[in-house]
Design a protein around this motif. Sequence first.
Motif, PDB file in Angstrom:
ATOM      1  N   ALA A   1      23.443 -64.831 -15.908  1.00 52.58           N
ATOM      2  CA  ALA A   1      24.468 -64.100 -16.612  1.00 52.58           C
ATOM      3  C   ALA A   1      25.254 -63.111 -15.789  1.00 52.58           C
ATOM      4  O   ALA A   1      24.965 -61.929 -15.780  1.00 52.58           O
ATOM      5  N   LEU A   2      26.245 -63.560 -15.125  1.00 49.38           N
ATOM      6  CA  LEU A   2      27.208 -62.672 -14.482  1.00 49.38           C
ATOM      7  C   LEU A   2      26.562 -61.428 -13.895  1.00 49.38           C
ATOM      8  O   LEU A   2      26.771 -60.332 -14.398  1.00 49.38           O
TER       9      LEU A   2
ATOM     10  N   TRP B   1      38.247 -52.789 -28.465  1.00 41.96           N
ATOM     11  CA  TRP B   1      37.058 -53.649 -28.458  1.00 41.96           C
ATOM     12  C   TRP B   1      37.482 -55.115 -28.308  1.00 41.96           C
ATOM     13  O   TRP B   1      37.010 -55.843 -27.433  1.00 41.96           O
TER      14      TRP B   1
ATOM     15  N   ALA C   1      38.837 -55.906 -24.988  1.00 42.07           N
ATOM     16  CA  ALA C   1      37.783 -56.032 -23.975  1.00 42.07           C
ATOM     17  C   ALA C   1      37.101 -57.389 -24.077  1.00 42.07           C
ATOM     18  O   ALA C   1      36.852 -58.049 -23.061  1.00 42.07           O
ATOM     19  N   VAL C   2      36.827 -57.819 -25.299  1.00 38.23           N
ATOM     20  CA  VAL C   2      36.198 -59.131 -25.492  1.00 38.23           C
ATOM     21  C   VAL C   2      37.091 -60.222 -24.927  1.00 38.23           C
ATOM     22  O   VAL C   2      36.652 -61.112 -24.186  1.00 38.23           O
TER      23      VAL C   2
ATOM     24  N   PRO D   1      25.586 -57.736 -28.101  1.00 38.91           N
ATOM     25  CA  PRO D   1      25.253 -56.475 -27.425  1.00 38.91           C
ATOM     26  C   PRO D   1      26.162 -55.318 -27.814  1.00 38.91           C
ATOM     27  O   PRO D   1      25.701 -54.184 -27.966  1.00 38.91           O
ATOM     28  N   ARG D   2      27.436 -55.577 -28.018  1.00 32.95           N
ATOM     29  CA  ARG D   2      28.351 -54.468 -28.348  1.00 32.95           C
ATOM     30  C   ARG D   2      28.071 -53.961 -29.760  1.00 32.95           C
ATOM     31  O   ARG D   2      28.031 -52.749 -30.001  1.00 32.95           O
TER      32      ARG D   2
ATOM     33  N   GLU E   1      37.140 -60.255 -21.148  1.00 29.98           N
ATOM     34  CA  GLU E   1      35.919 -60.798 -20.554  1.00 29.98           C
ATOM     35  C   GLU E   1      35.796 -62.294 -20.791  1.00 29.98           C
ATOM     36  O   GLU E   1      35.307 -63.025 -19.937  1.00 29.98           O
TER      37      GLU E   1
ATOM     38  N   LEU F   1      26.382 -61.445 -20.175  1.00 29.91           N
ATOM     39  CA  LEU F   1      26.256 -60.065 -20.623  1.00 29.91           C
ATOM     40  C   LEU F   1      27.614 -59.392 -20.587  1.00 29.91           C
ATOM     41  O   LEU F   1      28.334 -59.499 -19.601  1.00 29.91           O
ATOM     42  N   PRO F   2      27.989 -58.699 -21.648  1.00 25.19           N
ATOM     43  CA  PRO F   2      29.261 -57.993 -21.618  1.00 25.19           C
ATOM     44  C   PRO F   2      29.209 -56.780 -20.689  1.00 25.19           C
ATOM     45  O   PRO F   2      28.129 -56.285 -20.361  1.00 25.19           O
ATOM     46  N   LEU F   3      30.376 -56.336 -20.273  1.00 27.98           N
ATOM     47  CA  LEU F   3      30.461 -55.127 -19.449  1.00 27.98           C
ATOM     48  C   LEU F   3      30.208 -53.904 -20.321  1.00 27.98           C
ATOM     49  O   LEU F   3      30.414 -53.947 -21.527  1.00 27.98           O
ATOM     50  N   PRO F   4      29.787 -52.817 -19.681  1.00 32.56           N
ATOM     51  CA  PRO F   4      29.656 -51.573 -20.453  1.00 32.56           C
ATOM     52  C   PRO F   4      31.000 -51.210 -21.075  1.00 32.56           C
ATOM     53  O   PRO F   4      32.046 -51.468 -20.491  1.00 32.56           O
ATOM     54  N   THR F   5      30.957 -50.638 -22.260  1.00 30.60           N
ATOM     55  CA  THR F   5      32.206 -50.338 -22.945  1.00 30.60           C
ATOM     56  C   THR F   5      32.036 -49.132 -23.860  1.00 30.60           C
ATOM     57  O   THR F   5      30.968 -48.924 -24.421  1.00 30.60           O
TER      58      THR F   5
ATOM     59  N   ASP G   1      19.616 -60.615 -23.404  1.00 29.89           N
ATOM     60  CA  ASP G   1      20.024 -59.468 -24.215  1.00 29.89           C
ATOM     61  C   ASP G   1      19.971 -59.911 -25.673  1.00 29.89           C
ATOM     62  O   ASP G   1      19.519 -61.017 -25.964  1.00 29.89           O
TER      63      ASP G   1
ATOM     64  N   ALA H   1      28.352 -58.214 -13.449  1.00 31.14           N
ATOM     65  CA  ALA H   1      28.791 -57.442 -14.603  1.00 31.14           C
ATOM     66  C   ALA H   1      28.305 -56.003 -14.491  1.00 31.14           C
ATOM     67  O   ALA H   1      28.827 -55.116 -15.126  1.00 31.14           O
ATOM     68  N   HIS H   2      27.298 -55.802 -13.666  1.00 36.61           N
ATOM     69  CA  HIS H   2      26.697 -54.473 -13.649  1.00 36.61           C
ATOM     70  C   HIS H   2      27.049 -53.671 -12.398  1.00 36.61           C
ATOM     71  O   HIS H   2      26.590 -52.568 -12.236  1.00 36.61           O
TER      72      HIS H   2
ATOM     73  N   GLY I   1      35.666 -63.327 -17.285  1.00 35.77           N
ATOM     74  CA  GLY I   1      34.220 -63.341 -17.060  1.00 35.77           C
ATOM     75  C   GLY I   1      33.633 -64.724 -17.117  1.00 35.77           C
ATOM     76  O   GLY I   1      33.092 -65.229 -16.145  1.00 35.77           O
TER      77      GLY I   1
ATOM     78  N   THR J   1      28.267 -45.760 -22.651  1.00 41.73           N
ATOM     79  CA  THR J   1      28.994 -47.028 -22.669  1.00 41.73           C
ATOM     80  C   THR J   1      28.067 -48.233 -22.604  1.00 41.73           C
ATOM     81  O   THR J   1      28.530 -49.362 -22.522  1.00 41.73           O
ATOM     82  N   THR J   2      26.779 -48.010 -22.636  1.00 40.38           N
ATOM     83  CA  THR J   2      25.870 -49.117 -22.368  1.00 40.38           C
ATOM     84  C   THR J   2      25.883 -50.157 -23.484  1.00 40.38           C
ATOM     85  O   THR J   2      26.103 -49.842 -24.658  1.00 40.38           O
ATOM     86  N   VAL J   3      25.684 -51.413 -23.095  1.00 40.81           N
ATOM     87  CA  VAL J   3      25.466 -52.464 -24.079  1.00 40.81           C
ATOM     88  C   VAL J   3      24.140 -53.164 -23.776  1.00 40.81           C
ATOM     89  O   VAL J   3      23.855 -54.231 -24.313  1.00 40.81           O
TER      90      VAL J   3
END
Lengths: 559, 177
Positions: free
Chosen positions: A10-11, B135, B138-139, A113-114, B142, B93-97, A109, A14-15, B146, A27-29
């Motif tokens: 998974a990417l 939001w 952002a989706v 996640p959001r 990505e 995994l999504p980026l922090p947002t 995850d 991304a981190h 992404g 901001t964490t997911v």
Amino acid sequence: MATTELPLPALPEAHHEEPGGIVDYLTTVDHKKIGILYIFTAFAVFLAGGVLALVVRWELASPGLQAMGENTYNQVFTMHGTLMIFLFAAQVTTGLGNYLVPLQIGAADVAFPRANAMSYWLYLFGVLIVVSSFFVAGGPAAVAWTAYAPLSTREYFQGTGMDLWIIGLAVVGVAGILGAVNLVTTIFRMRMPGMTMFRMPLFTWGVLVNQLLILFAFPALTVVFALLFLERNFGAQFFDPTYGGSPILFQHIFWFFGHPEVYIIILPIFGIINEVIPVFSRKPLFGYRAMVFAFFGIAALSFGVWAHHMFATGLVYLPYFSIMSLLIAVPTGIKVFNWIGTMWRGSITLSTAMLMSLGFIVVFLIGGITGIFLASPPIDFAVNDTYYVVAHFHYIMVGGLLYGMFAGFYFWFPKFTGRLLSERLGRWHFATFFIGFNLTFFFQFLVGLDGMPRRIADYEIERWTSANVLSTVGAFLTGVSVLIFIWNFWVSIRRGKRAGDDPWEGNSLEWVTSSPPPSHNFHHLPEVHSERPAFDYRHRGDPELAPVKTDPERDPDRG
Amino acid sequence: MTDEAGVLLRVSGFGIVAGVIYWFVSDFEALGAISLLLLGFGPGFAGLILIQEQRHRGGTRESRADAMRRFAGIPPQDPPGPKDLAAEDLGVLPLPTIWPLAASMGVAVLFTGLIYGLWLVILGLGLLVYATWGWLAAVNRENRYGRLQADTEAPSPQSGPTSDPRPYPDPGPPSGP
Ligand SMILES: [Cu+2]
């Protein structure tokens, strides 16, 4: 096929831009960080609720009004109940579930996640709204955590505090439903290949059933709060019989949520006990499938018993609710039997987590058995609204929840942090907690049977004093035990023994990854062919302990 | 029938049976009966959706007798999972947002506005709409950049996206005993 979303990897970049520190958390997911946020927030609420409990015990230690007036007393015990039941108990297990479920099913995850982050923030804002009611004119709500209408309508209880209470809990309710959708979807859809439903760890099962209960019960809570809010602020008349409303309506809807809430709190705790006991007994869990069905039995029945809180109203059909309530003892009994069966002839290690689990079984049994008495209407009529009821549900809630929660903390702390909590301090924690807790609540059964009513700031009957003094001493001893735990946490997180990845030789997948796990959870996942994948992995190549493989040709992608 | 559907259908069965019994024994008390029946229909609906979806994907190839056995909670032994996993199964995994936090704040302000007045409701709604917009953007972003990157080549599940300049760490043997 429902289950082959591969959790790897998974990417990874991304981190790479993750900011550090507080912005990181804002901001964490990442489900692990969100889980930690849940746990810390809930624990802070627990400390606040605990201080309020000590204030209550201080007031009740002797006859007469010492510390506060009656209205303040009402506010204190109302907020104690509100903080503990709505804002701590159901949430700390959601936090543990958030952290552990994706690890236990081999996912990177949660499903959303959001949205997961959003449910945490909604929870936090809900807490802040409820707590803000301490600072408005008139102070916080004073109508007990059940907030029965018409007592809680504007006619009998004015003040913005009550409205903030409703709104804050409504926001927490939305958070709960959002979180439940997320966790249920995660468990249904994100399991790694081979992790069929009946190979899931029982903690994950507990969280699944718990979140399903939230999904079905919280809407009732939202509805009843909406009705109450409309009545208070917009002139609706749902609960006033002179306008054709029904005063019993509130209780019906509230308890349709309220009893399942007990199991929302306790089922993940059963899950924790199910994880801890086999590991420290060095045996597989006795009766895995029976445990799963006991979860469902308890969950289903919990929806059919709401009116056992309303026996004394004289407006409900007693036999139905009595029988349903008594039936809950059967699946619960199966669980206790299976825990004992698991320990039977096992080689038991009395670690703190195990001690807490044993403490759990003892106090939960006492709480459960006294509950069976309450399910019988003639006895309920006699002890309704006395300290007998208070003692009973504190044995379930404090006893059940806290012992299990601490068992979970001692068990998974090394996974969260890479360090072990001190076992020496843990023993002190357990000893003071066990003595303090029983001292606090056991004597309340006796004064309750003697007729001491609950929710009173004062009593004039001298012979109740000694039991109340013991209760208060016990409560402060329990407070000391929590301080020992906090001290243990403080010391261990800095200087605790390094844990390694699998300090207990656990059974489920979280023990296969590093401690703490990387942001995408796993670098490598073993093949799953039983409900103990980590155990199988440790003993791979060992012909005596390696699992029996089933025929892989048969329907390989069923989940 | 999958185990997931079975879980939901069992809850549903309980709700319907308990609701009907309650309706009669409680002398036609409507509120409890409706609540229990809703408990029956909600999860039942979700369970049927799951079964339907399973059919669309070709079904479980399970005989009716096996399905009934699964519903009763005694499914046949499940096989181990496949060893090699396809690239499209990669989770991303999504980026922090910041948007979930902002949206929650919007909801909280909006709800509190129900006590303190319309201006707060409007403020909260504005914040919520703004956050939802951010939001979704952002989706969208990505999804566009992404996932494409992750999908261009089929990485083996243990090595990570091969197109990545900084490849994923090798899956060393898991530590521990
Ligand atoms: Cu109950």
